[in-house]
Design an enzyme around this catalytic site. Structure first.
Site, PDB file in Angstrom:
ATOM      1  N   SER A  14       0.679  -1.331   0.095  1.00 46.66           N
ATOM      2  CA  SER A  14       0.025   0.075  -0.079  1.00 46.66           C
ATOM      3  C   SER A  14       0.919   1.300  -0.022  1.00 46.66           C
ATOM      4  CB  SER A  14      -0.925  -0.057   1.188  1.00 46.66           C
ATOM      5  OG  SER A  14      -0.339  -0.267   2.366  1.00 46.66           O
ATOM      6  N   ASP A 108      -3.509  15.053  15.740  1.00 45.57           N
ATOM      7  CA  ASP A 108      -2.738  15.924  16.678  1.00 45.57           C
ATOM      8  C   ASP A 108      -3.053  17.384  16.385  1.00 45.57           C
ATOM      9  OD1 ASP A 108      -1.266  14.098  18.257  1.00 45.57           O
ATOM     10  OD2 ASP A 108      -0.012  13.913  16.775  1.00 45.57           O
ATOM     11  N   PHE A 217      10.706  14.542  11.382  1.00 47.46           N
ATOM     12  CA  PHE A 217       9.722  13.449  11.360  1.00 47.46           C
ATOM     13  C   PHE A 217       9.965  12.622  12.861  1.00 47.46           C
ATOM     14  CE2 PHE A 217       8.730  13.015   6.809  1.00 47.46           C
ATOM     15  CZ  PHE A 217       7.660  14.178   6.883  1.00 47.46           C
ATOM     16  N   HIS A 264       3.527  -0.879   3.894  1.00 49.48           N
ATOM     17  CA  HIS A 264       2.664   0.183   3.666  1.00 49.48           C
ATOM     18  C   HIS A 264       3.855   1.361   3.475  1.00 49.48           C
ATOM     19  CE1 HIS A 264      -0.441   3.084   4.039  1.00 49.48           C
ATOM     20  NE2 HIS A 264       0.183   3.865   4.743  1.00 49.48           N
TER      21      HIS A 264
HETATM   22  P1  FAD Z   1      -4.928   7.193  20.182  1.00 50.67           P
HETATM   23  O1  FAD Z   1      -5.255   5.862  19.540  1.00 50.67           O
HETATM   24  O2  FAD Z   1      -6.032   7.941  20.635  1.00 50.67           O
HETATM   25  O3  FAD Z   1      -3.720   7.174  20.905  1.00 50.67           O
HETATM   26  C1  FAD Z   1      -3.080   8.273  21.509  1.00 50.67           C
HETATM   27  C2  FAD Z   1      -2.722   8.168  22.897  1.00 50.67           C
HETATM   28  O4  FAD Z   1      -3.667   7.966  23.879  1.00 50.67           O
HETATM   29  C3  FAD Z   1      -1.710   6.891  23.132  1.00 50.67           C
HETATM   30  O5  FAD Z   1      -0.901   7.045  23.949  1.00 50.67           O
HETATM   31  C4  FAD Z   1      -2.774   5.846  23.537  1.00 50.67           C
HETATM   32  O6  FAD Z   1      -2.018   5.110  24.269  1.00 50.67           O
HETATM   33  C5  FAD Z   1      -3.930   6.698  24.300  1.00 50.67           C
HETATM   34  N1  FAD Z   1      -5.044   6.218  24.217  1.00 50.67           N
HETATM   35  C6  FAD Z   1      -5.638   5.674  23.225  1.00 50.67           C
HETATM   36  N2  FAD Z   1      -7.022   5.345  23.534  1.00 50.67           N
HETATM   37  C7  FAD Z   1      -7.161   5.758  24.626  1.00 50.67           C
HETATM   38  C8  FAD Z   1      -8.555   5.842  25.602  1.00 50.67           C
HETATM   39  N3  FAD Z   1      -9.615   5.482  25.207  1.00 50.67           N
HETATM   40  N4  FAD Z   1      -8.068   6.498  26.957  1.00 50.67           N
HETATM   41  C9  FAD Z   1      -7.106   7.114  27.217  1.00 50.67           C
HETATM   42  N5  FAD Z   1      -5.941   6.958  26.498  1.00 50.67           N
HETATM   43  C10 FAD Z   1      -6.067   6.396  25.129  1.00 50.67           C
HETATM   44  N6  FAD Z   1      -2.445  12.172  11.866  1.00 50.67           N
HETATM   45  C11 FAD Z   1      -3.317  13.091  11.224  1.00 50.67           C
HETATM   46  O7  FAD Z   1      -3.550  14.157  11.640  1.00 50.67           O
HETATM   47  N7  FAD Z   1      -3.623  13.052   9.911  1.00 50.67           N
HETATM   48  C12 FAD Z   1      -3.216  11.620   9.305  1.00 50.67           C
HETATM   49  O8  FAD Z   1      -3.802  11.244   8.439  1.00 50.67           O
HETATM   50  C13 FAD Z   1      -2.604  10.661  10.068  1.00 50.67           C
HETATM   51  N8  FAD Z   1      -2.317   9.399   9.606  1.00 50.67           N
HETATM   52  C14 FAD Z   1      -1.407   8.713  10.407  1.00 50.67           C
HETATM   53  C15 FAD Z   1      -1.143   7.318   9.830  1.00 50.67           C
HETATM   54  C16 FAD Z   1      -0.481   6.373  10.562  1.00 50.67           C
HETATM   55  C17 FAD Z   1      -0.159   4.995   9.933  1.00 50.67           C
HETATM   56  C18 FAD Z   1       0.144   6.922  11.847  1.00 50.67           C
HETATM   57  C19 FAD Z   1       0.784   5.860  12.585  1.00 50.67           C
HETATM   58  C20 FAD Z   1      -0.139   7.904  12.265  1.00 50.67           C
HETATM   59  C21 FAD Z   1      -0.966   8.906  11.693  1.00 50.67           C
HETATM   60  N9  FAD Z   1      -1.328  10.329  11.973  1.00 50.67           N
HETATM   61  C22 FAD Z   1      -2.132  11.082  11.282  1.00 50.67           C
HETATM   62  C23 FAD Z   1      -0.780  10.714  13.311  1.00 50.67           C
HETATM   63  C24 FAD Z   1      -1.540  10.297  14.643  1.00 50.67           C
HETATM   64  O9  FAD Z   1      -2.801  11.073  14.512  1.00 50.67           O
HETATM   65  C25 FAD Z   1      -0.812  10.866  15.784  1.00 50.67           C
HETATM   66  O10 FAD Z   1       0.275   9.995  16.042  1.00 50.67           O
HETATM   67  C26 FAD Z   1      -1.643  11.018  17.241  1.00 50.67           C
HETATM   68  O11 FAD Z   1      -0.709  11.601  18.057  1.00 50.67           O
HETATM   69  C27 FAD Z   1      -2.295   9.742  17.990  1.00 50.67           C
HETATM   70  O12 FAD Z   1      -3.359   9.244  16.838  1.00 50.67           O
HETATM   71  P2  FAD Z   1      -3.837   7.767  17.368  1.00 50.67           P
HETATM   72  O13 FAD Z   1      -4.807   7.617  16.520  1.00 50.67           O
HETATM   73  O14 FAD Z   1      -2.852   6.869  17.395  1.00 50.67           O
HETATM   74  O15 FAD Z   1      -4.366   8.094  18.906  1.00 50.67           O
END
Ligand code: FAD
Length: 285
Positions: A14, A108, A217, A264
């Site tokens: 991908s 973020d 990054f 990916h």
């Molecule tokens: P979460 O899963 O919410 O996790 C963030 C933190 O909170 C972690 O420490 C986790 O352990 C904790 N956590 C998770 N769930 C809970 C809960 N229910 N209660 C308390 N704590 C919790 N960013 C963008 O803006 N746009 C994008 O398109 C984008 N694409 C990405 C693609 C990939 C493959 C990756 C790896 C990252 C991408 N990101 C993107 C970055 C991402 O948004 C950031 O890394 C962000 O800080 C965390 O997103 P997450 O979905 O992992 O958050």
């Protein structure tokens, strides 16, 4: 096609793209997509700007690639600063247009931004719940995973606890943050096995082409560059692109030999490096 179905049949390949800022950027991106579609990717994914900043651009690019290039697409979606109703609207639109794959993310806020509006969605788990509760199994749901731990997690126990929760809520596969040390990835897979996570994890690979950009990054996302790779690039800065591609080839070869579910590529909207790497490893896939 749903990625959860694809992953049962094949080792996926991908490519990730982001919505360009200019018309020129779009023209270039579609030339690179034309080059990359010859590799028959399992799917491509389109990033979403934090807080909805690329809402329309992401949607339009997802639909254009899906309809005009006939490539299977996954839309990234972040939930911070969206309300539940806004998320449902976005998902209904994707469903009506036949988009079946969502990378469910928290997102973020840009550094230093303090005036964001909290509309109640705080974590990717909130987004996954909305998708599952309102669309049954229509969408295949992926999530972000971190071989070197998310910067906000206090320790590995916490990291894995929430990762397990993401899976229990409905995350079907993970895509990793970029990393350069495969041992970190294998250690992470061991941690996943210990908690019986039992979902495919796709390693995210970014070939280094611009050293300063990569340093930025990795500092943002808690990834490390192995000292030997660092030393090589600092010794031969004019050869950074070649070094980056060679390194990524070895990285991908090793990952495939160790049985990963897919690869990916973070393409940064370019095609050259990805094609060179793919051609070197395609016989292993
Ligand atoms: P979460 O899963 O919410 O996790 C963030 C933190 O909170 C972690 O420490 C986790 O352990 C904790 N956590 C998770 N769930 C809970 C809960 N229910 N209660 C308390 N704590 C919790 N960013 C963008 O803006 N746009 C994008 O398109 C984008 N694409 C990405 C693609 C990939 C493959 C990756 C790896 C990252 C991408 N990101 C993107 C970055 C991402 O948004 C950031 O890394 C962000 O800080 C965390 O997103 P997450 O979905 O992992 O958050």
């Amino acid at each position: 096609m749903k990625i959860r179905e694809l992953l049962k049949k094949e080792r996926t390949i991908s490519f990730e793209f982001f919505p360009p800022k200019t018309d020129e950027g779009y023209k270039e991106l579609f030339l690179h997509i034309q080059n990359l579609e010859k590799l028959s990717p399992s799917f491509v994914s389109i990033t979403y700007g934090a807080g909805g900043s690329t809402r329309a651009k992401t949607r339009d690019l997802v639909l254009k690639i899906s309809k005009e290039n006939k490539i299977n697409v996954m839309a990234h979606l972040t939930c911070i600063s969206h309300s539940k109703e806004e998320i449902i609207d976005i998902l209904k639109d994707y469903k009506n247009n036949g988009i079946q794959n969502i990378l469910a993310l928290r997102g973020d806020f840009p550094q230093g931004e303090t005036n964001h509006i909290d509309k109640g969605l705080k974590h990717s788990t909130d987004l996954i719940k909305i998708i599952k509760n309102n669309f049954d199994n229509f969408f295949s749901i992926g999530g972000a995973v971190y071989p070197e731990m998310h910067p906000e997690s206090k320790n590995w126990d916490e990291e894995m606890k929430y990762l397990k929760l993401k899976k229990e809520m409905g995350m079907e596969f993970g895509i990793t943050q970029l990393f350069f040390d495969n041992n970190r990835f294998y250690e992470f897979i061991d941690r996943c096995n210990k908690i019986n996570l039992d979902i495919p994890i796709l390693p995210g690979i970014m070939p280094i082409s611009n050293y300063n950009q990569i340093k930025k990054f990795v500092s943002m996302c808690n990834a490390s560059i192995p000292p030997k790779l660092n030393e090589k690039i600092e010794k031969y800065p004019e050869e950074v692109e070649k070094i980056g591609i060679e390194y990524a080839i070895h990285q991908v070869e090793d990952l495939i030999k160790n049985g990963v579910d897919g690869i990916h590529f973070y393409t940064l909207n370019k095609s050259k490096a990805t094609i060179l790497i793919y051609n070197e490893v395609k016989n292993l896939i």
